[in-house]
Design an enzyme around this catalytic site. Structure first.
Site, PDB file in Angstrom:
ATOM      1  N   CYS A  37      32.455  43.123  38.067  1.00  0.00           N
ATOM      2  CA  CYS A  37      31.776  42.115  38.884  1.00  0.00           C
ATOM      3  C   CYS A  37      31.837  42.487  40.369  1.00  0.00           C
ATOM      4  CB  CYS A  37      32.426  40.750  38.654  1.00  0.00           C
ATOM      5  SG  CYS A  37      31.845  39.449  39.761  1.00  0.00           S
ATOM      6  N   CYS A  92      32.831  39.645  42.749  1.00  0.00           N
ATOM      7  CA  CYS A  92      34.269  39.374  42.619  1.00  0.00           C
ATOM      8  C   CYS A  92      35.067  40.289  43.543  1.00  0.00           C
ATOM      9  CB  CYS A  92      34.731  39.593  41.184  1.00  0.00           C
ATOM     10  SG  CYS A  92      33.955  38.502  39.972  1.00  0.00           S
TER      11      CYS A  92
END
Length: 303
Positions: A39, A42
């Site tokens: 991700c 993230c």
């Protein structure tokens, strides 16, 4: 979080979540960051959220990162549908969704709101309880005119809590009382920018401005005579107000300035009203004396 029918791996994950999140959240605010290695957002959020949580550790905030690929059952219990998803957990329950906060400022604002609303236990709160009687004692010394002892007391407290705004403001006011205006200014200038909004800091800054503007006068009889000879000599009355304030007669100073406003509120672009407001801020806007003087000012301005 029930474990019946779960695999051993999921049971271990639940137990770890209970240990790392649920139990600490009984007294602290636990920020749970659901993420994954693949991700991108993230990874962008990670340094921001880690820094904020580290900054707030003394306030009772901790961070737990949950990899959704390794903890699918935990993620499903929180109904995580996209990542990064960030929840604030207190007493075992999510109390806020912080997922939309992507900057340090946004995260701090949301966490500040939660800390103001929840009974979070922290080292900082415990320390504040410990130093509260010490601050009260130093304030009493200052109120009684013992600025040197107050300064010593505030310096000792500042060694314990160097970032405490109230202590810094008290230290500055003690220095002002001793005439050390430059040192008082340096104490306030060393505070973080957000401290400028704190009432005690604003009051101390106003006190410095006032102290620079007025000086104790041994004999005010000459300027008093000028005012008596010509009640509309506003310059003389303004000078008298400054001398009275410098000599510690704030009632007399306020009355002199109010009289100028009463006679000519526009004199010198409202200098008397401006000086009154500076005195109010220096004394403290919550002070009962200030409230009484502000009522007098309002009656003059709106009568």
């Amino acid at each position: 979080m029930a474990t019946l029918g779960l695999s051993e791996a999921d049971k271990a994950a639940v137990e770890a979540f209970r240990r790392d999140v649920v139990d600490p959240s009984r007294t602290q605010l636990v920020i749970v960051d659901f993420w994954a290695e693949w991700c991108g957002p993230c990874k962008q959020l990670t340094p921001v959220i880690e820094k904020v949580c580290a900054d707030y550790a003394a306030k009772g905030v901790s961070l737990v990162k949950v990899n959704v690929d390794e903890n699918g059952f935990i993620a499903s219990q929180f109904r995580v549908q996209s990542i990064p998803t960030v929840y604030a957990v207190f007493q075992g329950q999510p109390v806020a969704d912080l997922s939309q906060a992507r900057t340090e400022g946004q995260l701090k604002q949301m966490i500040d709101q939660l800390l103001a609303q929840l009974p979070i236990e922290s080292d900082e709160k415990a320390q504040l309880v410990e130093i509260a009687p010490m601050i009260a004692m130093a304030e009493e010394m200052l109120a009684q005119g013992d600025a040197e002892r107050a300064l010593s007391a505030f310096m000792q407290i500042a060694d314990m809590v160097p970032d405490n705004v109230d202590v810094a403001a008290g230290l500055a006011r003690a220095l002002i009382a001793l005439g050390d205006l430059d040192d008082a200014q340096a104490v306030l200038d060393a505070l973080p920018a957000e401290a400028a909004k704190h009432g005690a800091v604003a009051s101390a800054r106003a006190a410095i401005a006032l102290a620079r503007d007025v000086r104790p006068v041994a004999d005010l009889s000459a300027v008093e005579a000028r005012v008596a000879a010509d009640p509309d000599d506003h310059a003389a009355r303004f000078e008298l107000a400054g001398g009275l304030m410098a000599n510690g007669d704030r009632d007399g100073a306020a009355e002199a300035l109010l009289d100028i406003v009463r006679r000519d509120r526009t004199w010198q672009d409202g200098a008397a009203r401006t000086q009154l407001l500076t005195i109010f801020e220096a004394v403290g806007l919550e002070d009962p004396w200030v409230s009484a003087q502000r009522r007098k000012l309002s009656q003059i301005l709106f009568s």
